[in-house]
Design a protein around this motif. Sequence first.
Motif, short mmCIF file in Angstrom:
data_model
loop_
_atom_site.label_atom_id
_atom_site.label_comp_id
_atom_site.label_asym_id
_atom_site.label_seq_id
_atom_site.Cartn_x
_atom_site.Cartn_y
_atom_site.Cartn_z
N GLN A 282 0.83 -1.20 0.00
CA GLN A 282 0.00 0.00 0.00
C GLN A 282 0.87 1.26 0.00
N PRO A 283 0.32 2.37 -0.49
CA PRO A 283 1.09 3.62 -0.53
C PRO A 283 1.32 4.20 0.85
N ILE A 284 2.23 5.16 0.90
CA ILE A 284 2.55 5.88 2.13
C ILE A 284 2.04 7.31 1.99
N VAL A 285 1.46 7.83 3.07
CA VAL A 285 1.11 9.24 3.15
C VAL A 285 2.03 9.87 4.20
N PHE A 286 2.77 10.88 3.80
CA PHE A 286 3.83 11.48 4.61
C PHE A 286 3.42 12.90 5.00
N MET A 287 3.42 13.20 6.31
CA MET A 287 2.95 14.49 6.83
C MET A 287 4.07 15.26 7.53
N HIS A 288 4.19 16.52 7.22
CA HIS A 288 5.24 17.39 7.77
C HIS A 288 4.85 17.91 9.14
N LEU B 156 1.06 5.49 7.34
CA LEU B 156 1.16 6.90 7.70
C LEU B 156 2.52 7.18 8.33
N ILE B 157 3.20 8.20 7.81
CA ILE B 157 4.43 8.70 8.42
C ILE B 157 4.22 10.18 8.69
N GLY B 158 4.55 10.62 9.90
CA GLY B 158 4.40 12.03 10.21
C GLY B 158 5.44 12.49 11.21
N HIS B 159 5.91 13.72 11.03
CA HIS B 159 6.87 14.30 11.95
C HIS B 159 6.20 15.38 12.78
N SER B 160 6.42 15.37 14.10
CA SER B 160 5.98 16.43 15.01
C SER B 160 4.46 16.61 14.92
N MET B 161 3.98 17.75 14.43
CA MET B 161 2.55 17.95 14.25
C MET B 161 1.96 16.86 13.37
#
Length: 313
Positions: free
Chosen positions: A50-56, A120-125
């Motif tokens: 499955q794809p990845i959704v990356f959040m800043h 899901l990958i996300g940094h900080s917020m």
Amino acid sequence: MFLLSTRLKTAARIRNGYSKCLFSSSTPFRIELAYQLIEPPTQEKKRNGQPIVFMHGFMGNKLNNRSISKALARDLNRDIYIVDLRNHGDSPHVPEHTYTHLANDVSDFIKLHRLRKTVLIGHSMGAKAAMVLALQSPETVTGLIPVDNAPVSAMLGSPFNDYVKGMKEISEARVTRQSEADQILAKYEPSLAIRQFLLTNLIRDPETDNKTLKFRVPIDTLGSNLDEMADFPWKFDRENDSNNADLPTYNGPTLIVRGLQSKYVSDKRLPAVKRFFPNAQIVGIDAGHWVISEKPEEFRQAVVKFFRENDIE
């Protein structure tokens, strides 16, 4: 600061776009999340999963994660969507800015693009937004990687308030050169790298013949929502576990990446992590809060290892 230290031998393919969410549950008007789709360099259509959704993170944008996403798309043979969260980058400015709103926006994005289940990958917020989405809709998340944030309510501290104050002063000064903006911001933040990161939000104002610089993020909105960014929708009770009985959980594979020089995922917050995410693995990297940009190679290796050891869909 925000680029991989090693050059990629093969370049991933990148597509730009917006997701159009007509009736978002998070707000009464349309949200169009700006994004880039980064595809593996291989010409084969078949992906490994499955794809990845990356959040800043706060005050960031999708470009912060483009270099590392190229590397991961190559290594994992997966599509990666790097998104601009609301009130950041090229996405719309709206008054509401809570983790529930952020999570709902990304949920709408996943539905619109028919991605079904995603990692899901996300940094900080972005890490907290990813955690909230996984807890709200675990059936849509096949893997979770929060980077240097924990599922707790905790004060952000003075740096973020100082950032907002400095950015407001820059706006009021109507500067025309980035060096002038940096001189003002230096009164609030000694780190050149962090100042450069914040000043990536400066753009030329077309209303002044592109002479004056302005911030493309709504500083007043973000400043007034700092308390929301310190919050978390569910409260973990460290003293009395019986009060945690009704807390939601995400039981899928989870990798918590923390900076060992950062306070955001301290040892005292690990019980909360384990309560919300029982299968969480904890990986520490010798870095501060900006783990991905400070140690991109270590981060890449940790993510690839996590995918391979857990056979992520």
